[in-house]
Design a protein around this motif. Structure first.
Motif, PDB file in Angstrom:
ATOM      1  N   GLU A 130       0.820  -1.209   0.000  1.00 39.72           N
ATOM      2  CA  GLU A 130       0.000   0.000   0.000  1.00 39.72           C
ATOM      3  C   GLU A 130       0.860   1.267   0.000  1.00 39.72           C
ATOM      4  O   GLU A 130       0.620   2.192  -0.776  1.00 39.72           O
ATOM      5  CB  GLU A 130      -0.929   0.004   1.214  1.00 39.72           C
ATOM      6  N   GLN A 132       4.084   1.431  -0.845  1.00 33.61           N
ATOM      7  CA  GLN A 132       4.875   1.416  -2.079  1.00 33.61           C
ATOM      8  C   GLN A 132       4.055   2.035  -3.219  1.00 33.61           C
ATOM      9  O   GLN A 132       4.554   2.889  -3.953  1.00 33.61           O
ATOM     10  CB  GLN A 132       5.275  -0.016  -2.451  1.00 33.61           C
ATOM     11  N   ARG A 133       2.830   1.618  -3.339  1.00 33.02           N
ATOM     12  CA  ARG A 133       1.954   2.107  -4.410  1.00 33.02           C
ATOM     13  C   ARG A 133       1.642   3.598  -4.213  1.00 33.02           C
ATOM     14  O   ARG A 133       1.727   4.400  -5.151  1.00 33.02           O
ATOM     15  CB  ARG A 133       0.666   1.287  -4.448  1.00 33.02           C
ATOM     16  N   ASP A 137       2.941   6.551  -6.801  1.00 36.09           N
ATOM     17  CA  ASP A 137       2.004   7.457  -7.468  1.00 36.09           C
ATOM     18  C   ASP A 137       2.288   8.920  -7.095  1.00 36.09           C
ATOM     19  O   ASP A 137       2.208   9.814  -7.931  1.00 36.09           O
ATOM     20  CB  ASP A 137       0.560   7.104  -7.110  1.00 36.09           C
TER      21      ASP A 137
END
Length: 162
Positions: A130, A132-133, A137
């Motif tokens: 979570e 990392q994403r 972004d």
């Protein structure tokens, strides 16, 4: 993510200028997203990758010295720094982040070459999918924003020096 804005041609710096992008490779998968977004936004505004020197470094702590050497050489209209300084649980990140940001400001004031920071210092980064994403972004947004700030600032400084 924010929609990309277009900088009017009159607000762009002169063509042919060189730029430098120095970045840490700690968390390269995340920081690389900022680099790629920066390059894409610069290209979108007419600055090809061939006019941008990309310099990978081990981490954020190494960025200010490289920015200083680049600024003193006088070949770049601006220098952009990008990195991720995370809280490893020993509070070292606060010292690193402060040292990096303060040093980048000093480089630009001492040399007159604008230096931009996309060095991010989240307080609660964890090594799970979570975060990392989310931060991958977020670096896309920051890479785009720092390219726009770079172009607008270089154009503004060019106008002041005329």
């Amino acid at each position: 993510m924010q929609p990309a804005s277009t900088i009017p041609a009159a607000a762009l710096p002169p063509a042919g200028l060189r730029y430098a992008f120095v970045h840490g490779t700690w968390h390269a998968d995340i920081v690389g997203r900022g680099r790629d977004a920066f390059l894409a936004e610069m290209a979108r505004h007419g600055v090809p990758a061939t006019q941008i020197d990309v310099i990978p470094l081990p981490g954020a702590f190494e960025i200010p010295l490289h920015a200083q050497v680049l600024a003193r050489a006088g070949r770049h209209a601006a220098i952009v720094a990008c990195g991720l300084v995370v809280d490893g649980g020993i509070y070292r990140h606060d010292f690193v982040a402060t040292a990096v940001i303060d040093s980048l400001m000093r480089v630009q004031l001492d040399t007159g070459v604008p230096v931009f920071s996309a060095v991010l210092t989240p307080h609660h980064f964890h090594e799970h999918a979570e975060h990392q994403r989310y931060f991958a972004d977020h670096f896309v947004v920051k890479g785009t924003e720092v390219a726009q700030a770079c172009l607008r600032t270089v154009a503004s400084l060019h106008q002041l020096q005329r």
